[in-house]
Design a protein around this motif. Structure first.
Motif, PDB file in Angstrom:
ATOM      1  N   VAL A  11     -30.633 -29.123   0.079  1.00 55.51           N
ATOM      2  CA  VAL A  11     -31.428 -28.527   1.169  1.00 55.51           C
ATOM      3  C   VAL A  11     -30.877 -27.147   1.525  1.00 55.51           C
ATOM      4  O   VAL A  11     -29.666 -26.988   1.719  1.00 55.51           O
ATOM      5  CB  VAL A  11     -31.342 -29.433   2.428  1.00 55.51           C
ATOM      6  N   GLY A  12     -31.745 -26.166   1.583  1.00 56.61           N
ATOM      7  CA  GLY A  12     -31.323 -24.832   2.019  1.00 56.61           C
ATOM      8  C   GLY A  12     -30.652 -24.022   0.932  1.00 56.61           C
ATOM      9  O   GLY A  12     -30.313 -22.860   1.129  1.00 56.61           O
ATOM     10  N   ARG A  13     -30.468 -24.592  -0.255  1.00 55.14           N
ATOM     11  CA  ARG A  13     -29.817 -23.825  -1.352  1.00 55.14           C
ATOM     12  C   ARG A  13     -30.761 -22.716  -1.797  1.00 55.14           C
ATOM     13  O   ARG A  13     -31.983 -22.902  -1.857  1.00 55.14           O
ATOM     14  CB  ARG A  13     -29.585 -24.739  -2.550  1.00 55.14           C
ATOM     15  N   ARG A  14     -30.181 -21.566  -2.156  1.00 61.59           N
ATOM     16  CA  ARG A  14     -31.029 -20.451  -2.617  1.00 61.59           C
ATOM     17  C   ARG A  14     -31.401 -20.676  -4.081  1.00 61.59           C
ATOM     18  O   ARG A  14     -30.558 -21.110  -4.885  1.00 61.59           O
ATOM     19  CB  ARG A  14     -30.245 -19.137  -2.487  1.00 61.59           C
ATOM     20  N   VAL A  15     -32.654 -20.412  -4.406  1.00 62.41           N
ATOM     21  CA  VAL A  15     -33.128 -20.562  -5.791  1.00 62.41           C
ATOM     22  C   VAL A  15     -33.282 -19.168  -6.400  1.00 62.41           C
ATOM     23  O   VAL A  15     -33.856 -18.264  -5.759  1.00 62.41           O
ATOM     24  CB  VAL A  15     -34.504 -21.284  -5.808  1.00 62.41           C
ATOM     25  N   ARG A  16     -32.737 -19.003  -7.632  1.00 62.72           N
ATOM     26  CA  ARG A  16     -32.902 -17.704  -8.322  1.00 62.72           C
ATOM     27  C   ARG A  16     -33.848 -17.903  -9.499  1.00 62.72           C
ATOM     28  O   ARG A  16     -33.905 -18.993 -10.085  1.00 62.72           O
ATOM     29  CB  ARG A  16     -31.539 -17.207  -8.832  1.00 62.72           C
ATOM     30  N   ASP A  17     -34.590 -16.850  -9.810  1.00 58.34           N
ATOM     31  CA  ASP A  17     -35.527 -17.016 -10.936  1.00 58.34           C
ATOM     32  C   ASP A  17     -34.857 -16.560 -12.234  1.00 58.34           C
ATOM     33  O   ASP A  17     -33.683 -16.203 -12.240  1.00 58.34           O
ATOM     34  CB  ASP A  17     -36.836 -16.247 -10.652  1.00 58.34           C
ATOM     35  N   GLU A  84     -25.453 -26.660  -7.600  1.00 57.61           N
ATOM     36  CA  GLU A  84     -25.024 -25.625  -6.654  1.00 57.61           C
ATOM     37  C   GLU A  84     -25.914 -24.388  -6.794  1.00 57.61           C
ATOM     38  O   GLU A  84     -26.102 -23.644  -5.824  1.00 57.61           O
ATOM     39  CB  GLU A  84     -23.562 -25.216  -6.966  1.00 57.61           C
ATOM     40  N   HIS A  85     -26.429 -24.148  -8.021  1.00 56.61           N
ATOM     41  CA  HIS A  85     -27.236 -22.925  -8.233  1.00 56.61           C
ATOM     42  C   HIS A  85     -28.537 -23.289  -8.932  1.00 56.61           C
ATOM     43  O   HIS A  85     -28.645 -23.138 -10.145  1.00 56.61           O
ATOM     44  CB  HIS A  85     -26.456 -21.899  -9.079  1.00 56.61           C
ATOM     45  N   PRO A  86     -29.515 -23.807  -8.179  1.00 56.96           N
ATOM     46  CA  PRO A  86     -30.804 -24.148  -8.803  1.00 56.96           C
ATOM     47  C   PRO A  86     -31.473 -22.903  -9.357  1.00 56.96           C
ATOM     48  O   PRO A  86     -31.416 -21.841  -8.726  1.00 56.96           O
ATOM     49  CB  PRO A  86     -31.617 -24.736  -7.629  1.00 56.96           C
ATOM     50  N   ARG A  92     -40.467 -15.058 -11.082  1.00 58.74           N
ATOM     51  CA  ARG A  92     -41.071 -15.378  -9.774  1.00 58.74           C
ATOM     52  C   ARG A  92     -42.574 -15.159  -9.796  1.00 58.74           C
ATOM     53  O   ARG A  92     -43.337 -15.998  -9.320  1.00 58.74           O
ATOM     54  CB  ARG A  92     -40.409 -14.430  -8.756  1.00 58.74           C
ATOM     55  N   GLU A  93     -42.987 -14.031 -10.416  1.00 57.52           N
ATOM     56  CA  GLU A  93     -44.413 -13.675 -10.367  1.00 57.52           C
ATOM     57  C   GLU A  93     -45.249 -14.773 -11.023  1.00 57.52           C
ATOM     58  O   GLU A  93     -46.306 -15.138 -10.531  1.00 57.52           O
ATOM     59  CB  GLU A  93     -44.664 -12.346 -11.125  1.00 57.52           C
ATOM     60  N   GLU A  94     -44.680 -15.338 -12.060  1.00 61.78           N
ATOM     61  CA  GLU A  94     -45.467 -16.359 -12.772  1.00 61.78           C
ATOM     62  C   GLU A  94     -45.880 -17.462 -11.803  1.00 61.78           C
ATOM     63  O   GLU A  94     -46.967 -17.953 -11.807  1.00 61.78           O
ATOM     64  CB  GLU A  94     -44.562 -16.956 -13.856  1.00 61.78           C
TER      65      GLU A  94
END
Lengths: 98, 136, 126, 405
Positions: A11-17, A84-86, A92-94
């Motif tokens: 919960v609340g973890r930052r997601v990177r593309d 830890e790093h989803p 992102r645009e996709e």
């Protein structure tokens, strides 16, 4: 090899593309029932998702125009090998186009 | 903007030299309040409205406040006459408290009445100082 | 059992009750299993101070772990409840097919009751 | 019939919980220092507390969940952790202040030194909780609380100048030292809007099994109960204003307030003050100790409820036992009860946003409350309350430094 993920730590973890740009924080995980078990359908990212989870529509409480719809990530698009790093396995645009 | 600073400086200066006296009078305020309390307590004891144990406890608490005030007088840079006057009122109150203490032990109503009168005078004197300060 | 759920809003931190609706803690943790290439599946619920501690900060968890090892009453730090044990999910609680008194969740309750509470007269309302 | 009984009990509960050591300390100080000028602060605080208590009761009636339970479940453990820790500290401090009040009352009656009564007071409250069920507790503490009506009787007997009392009911700028004026005003609000009140009230509503049909009862209980407690507090301001202010007696110590009823009741005044203070603090201590156990039990999902025998909810029982003991240590060590009370009221005022905000967010959750969620008026009131509590929190620290002398 079955691995596991702790939702309470997700919960609340930052997601990177795929291009390592931050997409937003995981605020909601929708699941659908098949028999007795529940399977993840999609993840939702962003402030609007948080507000929806808290059951508050921004319009109602503060009167601001409600933020744009939360960003929805189909389950197969999110790589949870490192909880830890989803990471998204696409840009992102996709996501926004669908 | 310069005028504002000028005004602000004057205001600070004006009240600084008075501050020592003003601070001492303010510091004596709790003592005046305790003198008035002992006066009321003495009166109620004479009316048999309060037990002696309460009077004893109140005198004890009042003495602590008087000690604190006399400590502040010692360090204060206020005018000498002011310091002496407050010290005098404090001594009157302290002596009266001692007399009241004996009076309730020996159930001596005459001494108690005398003590109550002296509390009244001492607290009135300090309250007059407070009013003079407010008028300046 | 509802068709669709939102894990964080509907399950996480939810009150857990046993067959007789006796409260037995909260869903402090929920674990998804990533088995094979299918979608993640809810595998089990987890309860216990250690689970909560980890949510606060890994350091807090280590501190709790040390504390627990030294004199804890509880046999296992974290209690795991397989999803198969979930009987029902309602807005008020999640009902589990267990008897609360036998679960580790009640280790503390039993220890306190046997060692302290019952020693004091009137504990059982007589 | 059951509803009428609940209404009566509810009102009695609010009287018991409303008037406590915090009110006695702040109201006597307000009256002694500024006569009737601060009555408006009590009125404002009462209106705010009526709103907040009504909301917490309505929430529990509709969802069947008390506030700590709902906030943790709804916002998650991480969000709840901070208010929970703050609330626990406040609970302990308020218990300490209430035990201080009880000990002072026993000291007045016996003349023995105050710290002697710290443990006996805590044990008295503990025994009461250990043996009683929730409803038994509520009826008796509130019934005992009725003795505090003597303040109202004294205020009426003293016949204060009505126009001055009315002028005091409107907000005004201070005549005396501004810092002290606002310091006392903030502590009055902190004393009335005690954080434990809502958490206790909502848990109580669940204990006695309120449901949606109890919403009107809940509103009546909030208005009449809190209003009733407020009348007693305003009476205390008036009595202190009429008796202590003219003599220049400031309340820096509870001994200075103990005589304020003797003018109206020469023979009974002293005893009435002691018994009123003792009973009011006892009732409040019982409620705060219970509230601590409710908050812990609901946070960690334990079995809870005062109707269960101690053997059935050992952890619930352990929490109020430990908090009563820890609270009594403050008094045992010799903390002055009045200073301890004012400090507690101040911290309560300063942390109000942490306590009120989560609640107000909850009241807007359509999913949980559907049609019973906040209407426009409650929402505007809620927004004003949050702003007011934020201002209070920001202003209270500097005030304590300047005004607290």
């Amino acid at each position: 090899m079955s691995r596991s993920v702790h939702v309470e730590l997700l919960v609340g973890r930052r997601v990177r593309d795929a291009n390592d740009r931050v997409v937003g924080r995981i605020q909601a995980i929708h699941v659908r029932r098949r028999g007795h078990d529940y399977f993840v359908d999609e993840y939702q990212i962003g402030p609007a998702a948080l507000l929806k989870t808290l059951g508050i529509s921004a319009v109602r409480l503060v009167g601001l125009p409600s933020w744009r719809e939360p960003l929805r990530i189909p389950w197969q698009k999110l790589d949870l090998s490192d909880p830890e790093h989803p990471r998204l396995n696409c840009a992102r645009e996709e996501l926004e186009r669908t | 903007m310069r005028r504002l600073y000028f005004f602000f400086a004057i205001a600070l200066l004006a009240c600084s030299h008075k501050t020592a006296d003003q601070q001492l009078i303010d510091a004596a305020d709790p003592a005046a309040s305790w003198m008035a309390t002992l006066q009321l307590t003495g009166e109620k004891w004479l009316d048999n409205s309060v037990p002696s144990s309460f009077v004893r406890a109140t005198i004890g608490a009042a003495q602590k406040a008087f000690d604190k005030t006399s400590g502040t007088i010692a360090q204060s840079q206020a005018r000498k006459e002011l310091r002496d006057e407050i010290k005098r009122e404090l001594e009157t109150a302290r002596a009266a408290a001692g007399d009241l203490q004996q009076a309730i032990e020996k159930n001596d109503r005459r001494t108690a009445t005398g003590a109550v009168r002296r509390f009244a005078e001492a607290s009135a004197a300090l309250q007059r100082l407070q009013q003079q300060k407010n008028r300046e | 059992m509802p068709e669709e759920l939102e894990i964080i809003r509907d399950l996480l931190d939810k009150q857990l009750v046993d067959r007789e609706e006796t409260k037995m803690g909260r869903a402090d943790g929920i674990v998804l299993a990533l088995d094979g290439d299918g979608p993640p599946r809810i595998d089990r619920l987890e309860l216990g101070f250690v689970v909560l501690a980890r949510r606060m900060h890994p350091k807090v968890e280590k501190w709790f772990e040390a504390l627990r090892r030294r004199w804890s009453v509880r046999k296992s730090a974290r209690q795991m409840v397989p999803w198969s044990k979930v009987l029902d999910i309602t807005p008020k609680h999640i009902q589990l097919d267990v008897n609360a008194l036998e679960t580790p969740a009640f280790d503390w309750e039993r220890w306190l009751r046997d060692h302290i509470v019952t020693k004091i007269p009137g504990a059982n309302g007589e | 019939m059951k509803k009428a009984l609940t209404l009566a009990l509810g009102i009695l509960t609010s009287v018991g919980g409303f008037f406590d050591v915090g009110n006695i300390a702040t109201c006597t100080q307000a009256g002694a220092r500024f006569r009737f000028q601060l009555i408006w602060a009590m009125l404002l605080a009462t209106i705010v507390v009526i709103f907040l208590v009504e909301m917490s009761g309505r929430f529990a009636a509709v969802t069947g969940k008390a506030l700590p339970d709902a906030i943790r479940e709804h916002f998650g453990f991480g969000f709840w952790l901070v208010p929970f820790v703050i609330l626990t500290l406040i609970h302990i401090l308020v218990i300490a202040a209430e035990i201080g009040g009880m000990s002072f009352a026993l000291h007045l009656v016996t003349g023995l030194p105050l710290p002697l009564f710290a443990l006996p007071s805590a044990i008295l409250v503990w025994l009461f909780l250990w043996r009683s069920t929730f409803s038994a507790i509520e009826n008796s503490t509130s019934f005992l609380g009725l003795i505090t009506l003597c303040f109202v009787a004294a205020a009426v007997w003293l016949r204060p100048p009505i126009h001055e009392v009315l002028r005091g009911s409107l907000p005004s700028m201070p005549s005396g030292s501004a810092a002290n004026y606002w310091y006392i005003a903030v502590s009055i609000v902190g004393a009335v809007i005690a954080p434990f009140l809502f958490y206790f009230f909502s848990s109580g509503a669940v204990e006695v099994g309120w449901d949606r049909s109890y919403i009107p009862v809940n509103r009546a209980v909030a208005v009449i109960g809190m209003g009733f407690g407020s009348v007693i507090s305003i009476a205390a301001i008036i009595v202190a204003g009429a008796v202590l202010a003219p003599r220049g007696i400031r309340v820096d110590d509870f001994h200075q307030a103990a005589l304020m009823l003797t003018q109206a009741f020469p023979h009974w005044g002293f005893a009435l003050f002691a018994v009123s203070m003792g009973v009011a603090c006892f009732g409040a201590a019982v409620e705060v100790a219970l509230s601590t156990s409710y908050t812990f039990a609901q946070t960690f999902g334990w079995n809870w409820g005062e109707d269960l025998d101690p053997a059935e909810d050992a952890r619930f029982t352990l929490v109020y036992t430990v908090s009563l003991f820890v609270g009594s240590l403050f008094v045992l060590v010799g903390f002055d009860p009045l200073k301890l009370t004012l400090l507690t009221m101040f911290i309560s005022a300063a942390v109000l946003p942490f306590v009120a905000a989560p609640m107000l967010l909850l009241m807007n959750d359509r999913m949980l409350l559907r049609d019973a969620s906040n209407g426009i008026i409650s929402n505007i009131a809620a927004a004003l309350i949050v702003v007011m509590t934020l201002v209070l929190a920001v202003v209270s620290i500097p005030l304590a430094v300047m005004g607290g002398s």
